[in-house]
Structures are given as C-alpha cells and as structure tokens.
Design a protein around this motif. Structure first.
Motif, PDB file in Angstrom:
ATOM      1  N   THR A  17     -23.515 -12.162  -2.138  1.00  0.00           N
ATOM      2  CA  THR A  17     -22.622 -13.176  -2.689  1.00  0.00           C
ATOM      3  C   THR A  17     -22.103 -14.064  -1.570  1.00  0.00           C
ATOM      4  O   THR A  17     -22.191 -13.727  -0.389  1.00  0.00           O
ATOM      5  CB  THR A  17     -21.424 -12.520  -3.391  1.00  0.00           C
ATOM      6  OG1 THR A  17     -20.641 -11.831  -2.406  1.00  0.00           O
ATOM      7  CG2 THR A  17     -21.863 -11.555  -4.478  1.00  0.00           C
ATOM      8  N   GLU A  18     -21.546 -15.181  -1.965  1.00  0.00           N
ATOM      9  CA  GLU A  18     -20.964 -16.099  -0.986  1.00  0.00           C
ATOM     10  C   GLU A  18     -19.817 -15.419  -0.235  1.00  0.00           C
ATOM     11  O   GLU A  18     -19.647 -15.608   0.962  1.00  0.00           O
ATOM     12  CB  GLU A  18     -20.470 -17.352  -1.706  1.00  0.00           C
ATOM     13  CG  GLU A  18     -20.018 -18.441  -0.767  1.00  0.00           C
ATOM     14  CD  GLU A  18     -19.692 -19.735  -1.488  1.00  0.00           C
ATOM     15  OE1 GLU A  18     -18.818 -20.453  -0.970  1.00  0.00           O
ATOM     16  OE2 GLU A  18     -20.283 -20.026  -2.534  1.00  0.00           O
ATOM     17  N   GLU A  19     -19.053 -14.585  -0.935  1.00  0.00           N
ATOM     18  CA  GLU A  19     -17.939 -13.868  -0.302  1.00  0.00           C
ATOM     19  C   GLU A  19     -18.451 -12.866   0.734  1.00  0.00           C
ATOM     20  O   GLU A  19     -17.895 -12.748   1.824  1.00  0.00           O
ATOM     21  CB  GLU A  19     -17.127 -13.141  -1.371  1.00  0.00           C
ATOM     22  CG  GLU A  19     -15.906 -12.435  -0.831  1.00  0.00           C
ATOM     23  CD  GLU A  19     -15.112 -11.767  -1.941  1.00  0.00           C
ATOM     24  OE1 GLU A  19     -15.033 -10.528  -1.900  1.00  0.00           O
ATOM     25  OE2 GLU A  19     -14.586 -12.471  -2.806  1.00  0.00           O
ATOM     26  N   TYR A  21     -21.287 -13.067   2.340  1.00  0.00           N
ATOM     27  CA  TYR A  21     -21.830 -13.864   3.437  1.00  0.00           C
ATOM     28  C   TYR A  21     -20.713 -14.339   4.355  1.00  0.00           C
ATOM     29  O   TYR A  21     -20.809 -14.244   5.576  1.00  0.00           O
ATOM     30  CB  TYR A  21     -22.613 -15.065   2.901  1.00  0.00           C
ATOM     31  CG  TYR A  21     -23.045 -16.012   3.995  1.00  0.00           C
ATOM     32  CD1 TYR A  21     -24.142 -15.716   4.791  1.00  0.00           C
ATOM     33  CD2 TYR A  21     -22.333 -17.181   4.252  1.00  0.00           C
ATOM     34  CE1 TYR A  21     -24.531 -16.573   5.812  1.00  0.00           C
ATOM     35  CE2 TYR A  21     -22.712 -18.035   5.273  1.00  0.00           C
ATOM     36  CZ  TYR A  21     -23.815 -17.723   6.047  1.00  0.00           C
ATOM     37  OH  TYR A  21     -24.185 -18.566   7.059  1.00  0.00           O
ATOM     38  N   ALA A  22     -19.624 -14.841   3.771  1.00  0.00           N
ATOM     39  CA  ALA A  22     -18.495 -15.335   4.555  1.00  0.00           C
ATOM     40  C   ALA A  22     -17.886 -14.204   5.386  1.00  0.00           C
ATOM     41  O   ALA A  22     -17.570 -14.393   6.561  1.00  0.00           O
ATOM     42  CB  ALA A  22     -17.449 -15.961   3.644  1.00  0.00           C
TER      43      ALA A  22
END
Length: 64
Positions: A17-19, A21-22
């Motif tokens: 998910t983008e979270e 990845y961040a």
C-alpha cells in the motif's frame, strides 16, 4: 565505494500500500542519515534535524 547489483530471484513481488511504501521510505531515509552520522559525515544535531524534516514530510512521528 563498491558498486553492487542485486537480482531478485523469487516469485512475484507483493503489492504494497501507499502507507507501507511511505513507512519503508521514511525508515530508509533515516537509516542513510544514521549511517552518515556514524561515518562522521554528519553531526548528531545535523542528523536529528534532518530526521525531523523528513518526518514532517510524512506528516507524523515516523512510528508505524
């Protein structure tokens, strides 16, 4: 510095998910800064200030 090349030989890479990845990217950046500090290329205060700035970019305290 020795150049290295890594080849992934496993199965399909899972989607993250983008979270996730961040969070990964934030920890990666912090590890680079700590490495620079250990090598004497940054002072403790410079390292801490940089970490504060990258945590601001991700809108949190960096804890996941």
């Amino acid at each position: 510095m020795k150049c290295r090349e890594f080849v992934y030989a496993g199965g399909p890479v899972p989607q993250i998910t983008e979270e996730e990845y961040a969070a990964f990217y934030l920890q990666f950046q912090k590890s680079i800064l700590v490495s620079l500090k250990k090598r004497g290329l940054l002072t403790r205060s410079q390292c801490e200030r940089c970490i504060e700035e990258i945590e601001k970019q991700y809108g949190g305290n960096g804890q996941s």
